[in-house]
Design a protein around this motif. Structure first.
Motif, PDB file in Angstrom:
ATOM      1  N   TYR A   1       0.867  -1.184   0.000  1.00  0.00           N
ATOM      2  CA  TYR A   1       0.000   0.000   0.000  1.00  0.00           C
ATOM      3  C   TYR A   1       0.890   1.215   0.000  1.00  0.00           C
ATOM      4  CZ  TYR A   1      -4.221  -2.629   1.134  1.00  0.00           C
ATOM      5  OH  TYR A   1      -5.303  -3.468   1.105  1.00  0.00           O
TER       6      TYR A   1
ATOM      7  N   THR B   1       1.334   4.934   0.903  1.00  0.00           N
ATOM      8  CA  THR B   1       0.677   5.915   1.774  1.00  0.00           C
ATOM      9  C   THR B   1       1.497   7.199   1.800  1.00  0.00           C
ATOM     10  OG1 THR B   1       1.816   5.057   3.691  1.00  0.00           O
ATOM     11  CG2 THR B   1      -0.379   4.185   3.285  1.00  0.00           C
TER      12      THR B   1
ATOM     13  N   ALA C   1       1.550  -5.273   2.727  1.00  0.00           N
ATOM     14  CA  ALA C   1       0.408  -5.942   3.344  1.00  0.00           C
ATOM     15  C   ALA C   1       0.420  -7.433   3.035  1.00  0.00           C
ATOM     16  CB  ALA C   1      -0.891  -5.329   2.857  1.00  0.00           C
TER      17      ALA C   1
ATOM     18  N   ASN D   1      -5.547  -9.435  13.163  1.00  0.00           N
ATOM     19  CA  ASN D   1      -5.922  -8.154  12.554  1.00  0.00           C
ATOM     20  C   ASN D   1      -4.745  -7.604  11.769  1.00  0.00           C
ATOM     21  OD1 ASN D   1      -7.721  -7.604  15.498  1.00  0.00           O
ATOM     22  ND2 ASN D   1      -8.650  -7.750  13.493  1.00  0.00           N
ATOM     23  N   GLY D   2      -5.023  -7.186  10.568  1.00  0.00           N
ATOM     24  CA  GLY D   2      -3.967  -6.600   9.740  1.00  0.00           C
ATOM     25  C   GLY D   2      -3.050  -7.635   9.120  1.00  0.00           C
ATOM     26  N   ALA D   3      -3.434  -8.911   9.152  1.00  0.00           N
ATOM     27  CA  ALA D   3      -2.551  -9.933   8.598  1.00  0.00           C
ATOM     28  C   ALA D   3      -2.552  -9.902   7.077  1.00  0.00           C
ATOM     29  CB  ALA D   3      -2.987 -11.299   9.097  1.00  0.00           C
ATOM     30  N   GLY D   4      -3.621  -9.409   6.472  1.00  0.00           N
ATOM     31  CA  GLY D   4      -3.670  -9.327   5.016  1.00  0.00           C
ATOM     32  C   GLY D   4      -4.789 -10.142   4.390  1.00  0.00           C
ATOM     33  N   LYS D   5      -5.730 -10.579   5.187  1.00  0.00           N
ATOM     34  CA  LYS D   5      -6.825 -11.393   4.647  1.00  0.00           C
ATOM     35  C   LYS D   5      -7.682 -10.596   3.672  1.00  0.00           C
ATOM     36  CE  LYS D   5      -8.542 -12.025   8.758  1.00  0.00           C
ATOM     37  NZ  LYS D   5      -7.578 -11.278   9.577  1.00  0.00           N
ATOM     38  N   THR D   6      -8.154  -9.436   4.139  1.00  0.00           N
ATOM     39  CA  THR D   6      -9.009  -8.621   3.285  1.00  0.00           C
ATOM     40  C   THR D   6      -8.262  -8.199   2.024  1.00  0.00           C
ATOM     41  OG1 THR D   6     -10.231  -7.844   5.197  1.00  0.00           O
ATOM     42  CG2 THR D   6     -10.386  -6.508   3.211  1.00  0.00           C
ATOM     43  N   THR D   7      -6.993  -7.849   2.206  1.00  0.00           N
ATOM     44  CA  THR D   7      -6.183  -7.460   1.051  1.00  0.00           C
ATOM     45  C   THR D   7      -6.162  -8.576   0.003  1.00  0.00           C
ATOM     46  OG1 THR D   7      -4.820  -6.126   2.519  1.00  0.00           O
ATOM     47  CG2 THR D   7      -3.902  -6.664   0.366  1.00  0.00           C
TER      48      THR D   7
ATOM     49  N   GLU E   1     -16.173  -7.387   3.596  1.00  0.00           N
ATOM     50  CA  GLU E   1     -16.108  -7.180   5.041  1.00  0.00           C
ATOM     51  C   GLU E   1     -16.971  -5.962   5.370  1.00  0.00           C
ATOM     52  OE1 GLU E   1     -12.137  -6.042   6.043  1.00  0.00           O
ATOM     53  OE2 GLU E   1     -12.311  -6.797   8.082  1.00  0.00           O
TER      54      GLU E   1
ATOM     55  N   GLU F   1     -15.173 -12.325   6.597  1.00  0.00           N
ATOM     56  CA  GLU F   1     -15.762 -12.250   7.937  1.00  0.00           C
ATOM     57  C   GLU F   1     -17.290 -12.250   7.894  1.00  0.00           C
ATOM     58  OE1 GLU F   1     -13.930  -9.606  10.645  1.00  0.00           O
ATOM     59  OE2 GLU F   1     -11.983  -9.821   9.682  1.00  0.00           O
TER      60      GLU F   1
ATOM     61  N   HIS G   1     -12.300 -14.584  12.220  1.00  0.00           N
ATOM     62  CA  HIS G   1     -11.557 -14.618  13.476  1.00  0.00           C
ATOM     63  C   HIS G   1     -12.195 -15.616  14.422  1.00  0.00           C
ATOM     64  CE1 HIS G   1      -9.307 -11.091  12.543  1.00  0.00           C
ATOM     65  NE2 HIS G   1     -10.391 -10.373  12.340  1.00  0.00           N
TER      66      HIS G   1
ATOM     67  N   LYS H   1      -9.145   1.009  -2.023  1.00  0.00           N
ATOM     68  CA  LYS H   1      -8.560   0.673  -0.732  1.00  0.00           C
ATOM     69  C   LYS H   1      -9.608   0.685   0.364  1.00  0.00           C
ATOM     70  CE  LYS H   1      -4.023   2.369  -1.909  1.00  0.00           C
ATOM     71  NZ  LYS H   1      -3.020   3.413  -1.621  1.00  0.00           N
TER      72      LYS H   1
HETATM   73  N1  LIG Z   1      -5.975   1.423   2.523  1.00  0.00           N
HETATM   74  C1  LIG Z   1      -4.866   1.042   3.142  1.00  0.00           C
HETATM   75  N2  LIG Z   1      -3.798   1.854   3.138  1.00  0.00           N
HETATM   76  C2  LIG Z   1      -2.672   1.503   3.751  1.00  0.00           C
HETATM   77  N3  LIG Z   1      -2.509   0.344   4.384  1.00  0.00           N
HETATM   78  C3  LIG Z   1      -3.538  -0.503   4.424  1.00  0.00           C
HETATM   79  C4  LIG Z   1      -4.766  -0.198   3.801  1.00  0.00           C
HETATM   80  N4  LIG Z   1      -5.601  -1.231   4.000  1.00  0.00           N
HETATM   81  C5  LIG Z   1      -4.929  -2.138   4.715  1.00  0.00           C
HETATM   82  N5  LIG Z   1      -3.691  -1.713   4.968  1.00  0.00           N
HETATM   83  C6  LIG Z   1      -2.652  -2.452   5.711  1.00  0.00           C
HETATM   84  O1  LIG Z   1      -2.478  -3.700   5.124  1.00  0.00           O
HETATM   85  C7  LIG Z   1      -2.334  -4.686   6.104  1.00  0.00           C
HETATM   86  C8  LIG Z   1      -3.337  -5.785   5.880  1.00  0.00           C
HETATM   87  O2  LIG Z   1      -4.645  -5.301   6.063  1.00  0.00           O
HETATM   88  P1  LIG Z   1      -5.940  -6.182   5.842  1.00  0.00           P
HETATM   89  O3  LIG Z   1      -7.098  -5.285   5.850  1.00  0.00           O
HETATM   90  O4  LIG Z   1      -5.748  -6.998   4.621  1.00  0.00           O
HETATM   91  O5  LIG Z   1      -5.950  -7.093   7.126  1.00  0.00           O
HETATM   92  P2  LIG Z   1      -7.013  -8.167   7.599  1.00  0.00           P
HETATM   93  O6  LIG Z   1      -6.287  -9.425   7.695  1.00  0.00           O
HETATM   94  O7  LIG Z   1      -8.205  -8.169   6.760  1.00  0.00           O
HETATM   95  O8  LIG Z   1      -7.353  -7.606   9.029  1.00  0.00           O
HETATM   96  P3  LIG Z   1      -8.740  -7.671   9.859  1.00  0.00           P
HETATM   97  O9  LIG Z   1      -8.800  -9.032  10.445  1.00  0.00           O
HETATM   98  O10 LIG Z   1      -8.544  -6.655  10.896  1.00  0.00           O
HETATM   99  O11 LIG Z   1      -9.834  -7.377   8.914  1.00  0.00           O
HETATM  100  C9  LIG Z   1      -2.463  -3.989   7.421  1.00  0.00           C
HETATM  101  O12 LIG Z   1      -1.173  -3.770   7.933  1.00  0.00           O
HETATM  102  C10 LIG Z   1      -3.082  -2.675   7.119  1.00  0.00           C
HETATM  103  O13 LIG Z   1      -2.565  -1.696   7.958  1.00  0.00           O
END
Ligand SMILES: Nc1ncnc2c1ncn2[C@@H]1O[C@H](COP(=O)(O)OP(=O)(O)OP(=O)(O)O)[C@@H](O)[C@H]1O
Ligand SMILES: [Mg+2]
Lengths: 312, 318, 265
Positions: free
Chosen positions: A14, A16, A26, A46-52, A89, A167, A199, C265
């Motif tokens: 990402y 930023t 990510a 949280n923040g592991a990268g699943k949604t990404t 999500e 989720e 989760h 994003k």
């Molecule tokens: N729009 C964004 N801009 C910058 N960084 C981002 C953005 N979206 C996610 N991230 C970063 O990417 C990483 C993975 O985020 P992601 O949303 O994929 O996590 P996740 O596994 O879905 O978490 P959760 O269980 O909390 O939903 C995190 O470190 C987050 O900070």
């Protein structure tokens, strides 16, 4: 087609900051395969990268590097979207539409005729447990859990071969969770592959055959859930004692990496292998403690999760 | 339990009442304060009323998102309003003649019309209004303004008619004839343009020419111009009638050695008079001789002549 | 982005356009018509007094310019939110997981707002027509409708500008930029004449470039002419329509190029 989802070396940065100079990694070289006909659990803190990952698969984000295929087709090929479903999500939809209108709208996008849309809409909204009186309410008046249900309903409009649920249980009440769990199980028995991130470990234990655990954008573990749980190199044992203070056992616990808990009945010492039992018992006796019981401990998914995701 | 509910309700009702009273008092306060504030506002200096600042409009051309026509309309409305206000605000004792509006000092009228026609060069109502009113303020600008109209609409015979009219009013008959001549060559010009050109050469100063002139102006469409022309036509009629009455009065005086005591004495004599177009004098039921606005002519026994109250110019003519 | 399948390419655009129109209606955008009708009714009643018999041309001028003004407001403020609001509210997530390409979405949304503007402009045109019939200006109706059509074309260009900016910028900035283009687009031909009169080669080159790059919105100004009941020749109408279509196609291609590469994003 052997795998319904194939992820190869997927990375995502990402950008930023104002000049998009700063990069947050990510996803980091993720490779993953999902076989058809199963419920695949996609786990990680949280923040592991699943949604990404899921958003890249849906074409909402573009990977920094790596490739992925769904149903044997590249994720850039939108025509594959005819055969997949996706519930984001915390889903949000046009709040000026009613649930019924939204399902109809998506039905139109899939080219369903109006009779079929009407039928599908009623069928799906019932399936996700929305009361009929709410079908013609604008979505702006929906609660979080109701929106979650609408999200699930819309993801199934086209009878997808695989559905990606990010989720799916979030925001649902206990009854709702059970209903959706049943819905997901039903999907699998009707041949739909389910790829879900979550989760909620009890759901994973109840539903998933295979899981992948993500940690800071990297794959920490993947495989059949049973195998992962059994595959612990060492069997742990719990030793319950009484008549001594926790302080007396602390030096032993520190040296052998055992865990120490105080319980109402005494003290519980958890050691990580059979060979450490003798040493532990020696330490207990040495300080005048009384042995109550020794029993093997089954590894829970929670422990696996904690170990693999290293929440620290 | 039910007691507290009741107490709650009455509290709600009470707060509603308080709000209603507060709103009522508030409305009164707003009313008085607004009046007070309005009354004590710092007056705008007299000089600012004729503010030149509102006259930069023509520079906007090409920079008003294509709304030139609308802004021209605004200038047009302002020009009407401006002169109207000048009339309304003139001191009551001031006599204003349509032939000389200078006492009103309407110095912005030309700039308003000039702006309107800069923004919309085809704005015919503005040209006809200008041709009617500007000669009474400044003949040179009237001519300049109409020439500008001709430059932007060279094929419109009306503008030549206006120009001819202005020159005629100034007694510059040769130039008037030339203007009519040029106008008569434009496409769609009616035959009267040619006729007027000839009139200018032969008997430009006659009442008949004046009548023809105003009749044509009256046909030219713009409402303001038409009203003005109709007034002028009536005035010409009144002028003719005053002349006829005065002639009979002096006949009577010659015959009887004294002026009539009442205009009724010469009614029979006036009955024989043929006015322009074969018209007759108009009388009220009581037998009074009236002008075209139906106001009785007033006899001035000392001078043994009449004048019309509707058309002050007729009395002063003598 | 590749097409999902040829048979459905237009269907999906149509479905999205229809929904965008529905959104505009539900957001009560067409309520501006009420204000417009009040304005026009007031004008029809009072203008006779104020304009000394020039109410026909004044109603045409007032009505047509108000159509442009109201429409420009909608085109700018709704146009910039068309795509960005969906990204911000995350409603795009579900859409793009369906067989919908980014270009279909963009064009669909664009057409939806254009349809809204068409309805808005047409209803206002009918309002002007009725007001004109009331004050006896029925003979200018043909020119008025030509001018209304031109206003609609201009609004279509403006919407395309708004959607293009919003494909890469924030709504507030996009609105500002679009308004800026609206202004420059109207001034560019005057500025070019201005520069030509100044005679400096540099100024000529700069304003000449602006003139051709910016949408030439002064082309759509037929409102003052309409007040005279003038009619443009068919070739002029065809040329302007063609210009509009080409210009919009270019803008939407740019918007699509950017939008198709965007990460949600
Ligand atoms: N729009 C964004 N801009 C910058 N960084 C981002 C953005 N979206 C996610 N991230 C970063 O990417 C990483 C993975 O985020 P992601 O949303 O994929 O996590 P996740 O596994 O879905 O978490 P959760 O269980 O909390 O939903 C995190 O470190 C987050 O900070
Ligand atoms: Mg997530």
């Amino acid at each position: 087609m052997e795998h319904i989802v194939e992820i190869q070396d997927l990375s995502k940065d990402y950008e930023t900051g104002f000049w998009k100079k700063k990069k947050v990694r990510a996803l980091d070289g993720l490779s993953l395969r999902v076989e058809p006909g199963q419920i695949f659990g996609f786990l990680g803190g949280n923040g592991a990268g699943k949604t990404t990952t899921i958003k890249i698969l849906m074409g909402l984000l573009f990977p920094t590097s790596g490739t992925a295929r769904i149903l044997g087709r590249d994720i850039g090929d939108t025509s594959m979207h005819r055969e997949i479903g996706y519930c984001p999500e915390n889903p949000y939809f046009y709040d000026y539409l009613t649930a019924d209108e939204l399902i109809n709208y998506f039905g139109e996008i899939f080219g369903l005729d109006s009779a079929r849309r009407k039928e599908r809409s009623a069928e799906l909204l019932t399936k996700v447990g929305l009361a009929e009186k709410d079908w013609n309410k604008q979505l702006r008046k929906y609660s979080k859990g109701m929106l979650q249900r609408v999200g699930l309903a819309q993801s199934l409009i086209n009878d997808p071969k695989i559905v990606f649920l990010d989720e799916p249980m979030s925001g649902l009440d206990p009854v709702g969770r059970r209903e959706i769990r049943e819905l997901i199980a039903e999907l699998r028995s009707s041949g739909t592959t389910v790829f879900m991130s979550t989760h909620i470990l009890s759901d994973v234990e109840a539903l998933c055959e295979r899981v992948a655990i993500l940690r800071r954008g990297k794959l920490a573990a993947t495989g059949r859930l049973e195998d992962l749980l059994a595959n612990s190199e060492q069997q742990a044992f719990e030793i319950n004692v009484s008549g001594i203070s926790a302080a007396a056992l602390r030096p032993f616990a520190a040296s052998s990496n055992a865990e120490l808990f105080e319980k109402p009945t005494g003290i519980s010492l958890q050691v990580n292998s059979e060979t450490e039992i003798d040493a532990a018992l020696k330490a207990v006796r040495g300080s005048g403690g009384k042995l109550l019981s020794v029993q093997p401990v089954g590894r829970s998914l929670e422990e696996l999760f904690v170990e693999k995701t290293g929440t620290a | 339990m039910s007691k507290t509910v009741q107490a709650d309700r009455s509290r709600v009702r009470l707060s509603g009442l308080v709000l209603a009273v507060a709103l009522l008092i508030g409305s009164f306060a707003v009313y008085f304060l607004s009046n007070a504030a309005g009354a004590s506002r710092t007056p705008v200096p007299e000089s600012a009323i004729d503010d030149d600042l509102s006259l930069e409009g023509k520079r906007l051309k090409g920079f008003v998102f294509g709304a030139e026509g609308l802004i021209a309309d605004v200038y047009w409305m302002q020009s009407l309003q401006y002169l109207g206000d000048k009339f309304v605000n003139a001191p009551p004792d001031q006599v204003i003649s349509l032939d000389d509006l200078r006492p009103l000092n309407p110095r912005l009228l030309y700039p308003y019309l000039d702006n309107a026609t800069d923004l919309d060069p085809g704005f015919m109502a503005a040209y006809s209004y200008g041709a009617t009113v500007l000669p009474a303020i400044d003949p040179a600008t009237a001519i300049k303004f109409t020439e500008k109209g001709i430059a932007s609409n060279p094929e419109n015979f009306r503008l030549y008619q206006y120009l001819g009219f202005i020159y005629w009013k100034l007694h510059r008959y040769d130039e008037a004839a030339a203007a009519y001549e040029r106008g008569s060559e434009q496409p769609g010009a009616p035959p009267f343009m040619k006729a007027m050109a000839a009139f200018m050469a032969s008997n430009a100063g006659s009442r008949e020419t004046a009548r023809a002139m105003y009749r044509q102006m009256s046909d030219s469409g713009d409402q303001q111009t038409r009203l003005n022309a109709e007034y002028r036509l009536n005035e010409l009629d009144a002028e003719e009638q005053v002349e006829a009455i005065n002639a009979r009065l002096s006949d009577y005086q010659k015959k009887n050695g004294s002026c009539v005591r009442s205009l009724k004495d010469i009614v029979p004599a006036l009955g024989a008079v043929k006015l322009a177009g074969g018209a007759q004098f108009q009388q009220t039921a009581a037998g009074e001789i009236v002008d075209p606005k139906l106001a009785p002519y007033v006899l001035d026994s000392a001078a043994c002549s009449v004048h019309s109250t509707s058309f002050p110019k007729t009395g002063a003519n003598k | 982005m590749r097409r999902s399948s040829n048979t459905n390419y237009l269907t999906q655009i149509f479905v999205i356009a229809k929904n965008a129109f529905r959104e505009a209606v539900r957001d009560r955008i067409l309520y501006n018509l009420v204000i417009f009708v009040l304005l026009l009714t007031g004008a029809a009643i009072f203008l006779g007094e104020l304009t000394a018999g020039q109410e026909v041309r004044t109603i045409i001028n007032l009505g047509l310019n108000a159509i442009l003004l109201f429409g420009a407001f909608i085109a700018i403020f709704v146009g910039v939110g068309l795509v960005s609001k969906e990204i911000e509210k995350r409603t795009v997530y579900a859409i793009f997981a369906k067989p919908v390409t980014r270009s279909q979405f963009l064009v669909g949304k664009y057409l939806g707002l254009s349809l809204t503007l068409l309805v808005n402009t047409a209803v206002m045109g009918i309002g002007v027509t009725l007001a004109l019939l009331y004050v006896g200006g029925g003979d200018r109706l043909a020119s008025v409708w030509v001018a209304v059509f031109f206003v609609f074309l201009e609004l279509c260009v403006l919407t395309a500008v708004a959607i293009t900016f919003s494909s890469f910028s924030t709504p507030a900035l996009s609105a500002l930029f679009t308004f800026f283009i609206f202004v420059i687009g109207h001034f560019s031909s005057s500025l070019r004449e201005f520069a030509a009169a100044l005679g400096s080669a540099g100024a000529k080159a700069v304003f000449g470039t602006i003139y051709y790059i910016m949408p030439n919105l002064s082309l759509y100004g037929f409102r003052t002419q309409a007040a005279y009941g003038l009619l443009p020749d068919a070739a002029a109408v065809a040329a302007i329509t063609g210009y509009t279509i080409v210009y919009i196609a270019i803008l939407l291609s740019i918007a699509n190029f950017i939008f198709s590469r965007r990460n949600f994003k």
